[in-house]
Design an enzyme around this catalytic site. Structure first.
Site, short mmCIF file in Angstrom:
data_model
loop_
_atom_site.label_atom_id
_atom_site.label_comp_id
_atom_site.label_asym_id
_atom_site.label_seq_id
_atom_site.Cartn_x
_atom_site.Cartn_y
_atom_site.Cartn_z
N CYS A 57 38.44 37.92 45.29
CA CYS A 57 38.30 37.11 44.07
C CYS A 57 37.50 37.88 43.02
CB CYS A 57 37.62 35.79 44.39
SG CYS A 57 38.63 34.67 45.37
N HIS A 83 35.53 32.94 39.99
CA HIS A 83 34.51 31.97 40.37
C HIS A 83 33.12 32.58 40.26
CE1 HIS A 83 33.82 33.91 44.26
NE2 HIS A 83 35.08 33.75 44.61
#
Length: 240
Positions: free
Chosen positions: A216, A191
């Site tokens: 992430c 992301h």
């Protein structure tokens, strides 16, 4: 003499060539004897680890409990954070791999994907590389700087598959959100860099190229959008 000169030039050139991608496990030390559990709620003990043993951190949950692997015994499960001495984050390896090295790595390892795309994230160098299939060979088409998880919240490593995606999410628990996400393993996503609830980049978080996330893989907004727009579901993602 000329032969010796050429030999010295060859040796120097060889030393200047950076090593190919290497696995980047986070190895921590068990500080006290502790029980290992099959669940992150720590309700079901399945074994024990002793002080002084070394374990690989596989994933964490809110920095409170960790899933670890003791390679010699094969013991794997969840333990309390206070049982671990986690090493400091290492600096990013700034050596640059050539296109040939990257393509050789992808092809010599015979990585497979259900689509014509392949993603490889190199934790050591904080790089995410995108390949596409040309006949039967992987060809590099993009390379992005990224930021993976801190040692205290490492990015899960292995071979995964891109599943669902979205244009935006916001986490009240982390007090931040991100744009253009692709899921590759449960809570782990590709992301954009972090944003506030109003979709503004958070001050001080506009940085990639070093370990910074809670697990992430962060990308600059334009790179996250490129992944979102171009990488289909079912694509293999390799996290080294």
């Amino acid at each position: 003499m000329i032969a010796n000169i050429f030999l010295r030039i060859f040796l120097v050139a060889t030393l200047l060539v950076p090593a190919a991608m290497q696995e980047s496990p986070v190895i921590a030390e068990i500080t006290v004897n502790c029980k290992v559990h099959s669940d992150k709620a720590l309700n079901f003990p399945i074994g024990e680890l002793s002080a002084g043993q070394l374990v690989e951190i596989l994933e964490d949950y809110s920095y409170e409990v960790y899933k670890v692997l003791e390679n010699i015994s094969g013991t794997s499960g969840w333990i309390k954070s206070e049982c671990l001495k986690i090493p400091c984050d290492t600096p990013t390896d700034r050596s640059i791999l050539t296109r040939r090295q990257l393509e050789n790595f992808a092809n010599e390892n015979n990585f497979a994907s259900k689509t014509n795309y392949l993603i490889i994230t190199d934790i050591n160098r904080q790089k995410t590389h995108i390949f596409t299939k040309n006949d039967s060979a992987w060809v590099l088409i993009r390379s992005f700087d990224c930021s993976t998880g801190l040692n205290a919240s490492p990015t899960t490593r292995g071979t995964f598959t891109i599943s669902d995606r979205g244009t935006w999410f916001y986490s009240e628990r982390l007090n931040s959100g991100a744009a253009h996400w692709l899921r590759f393993n449960g809570q782990y996503l590709f992301h954009s860099i972090p944003m506030d609830r109003h979709k503004n980049i958070i001050d001080g978080e506009d940085i990639v190229g070093e370990k910074r996330s809670s697990g992430c893989v962060r990308l600059m907004p334009e790179d996250a959008k490129w992944l979102y727009d171009n990488i289909p579901g079912g694509t293999t993602a390799i996290i080294i």
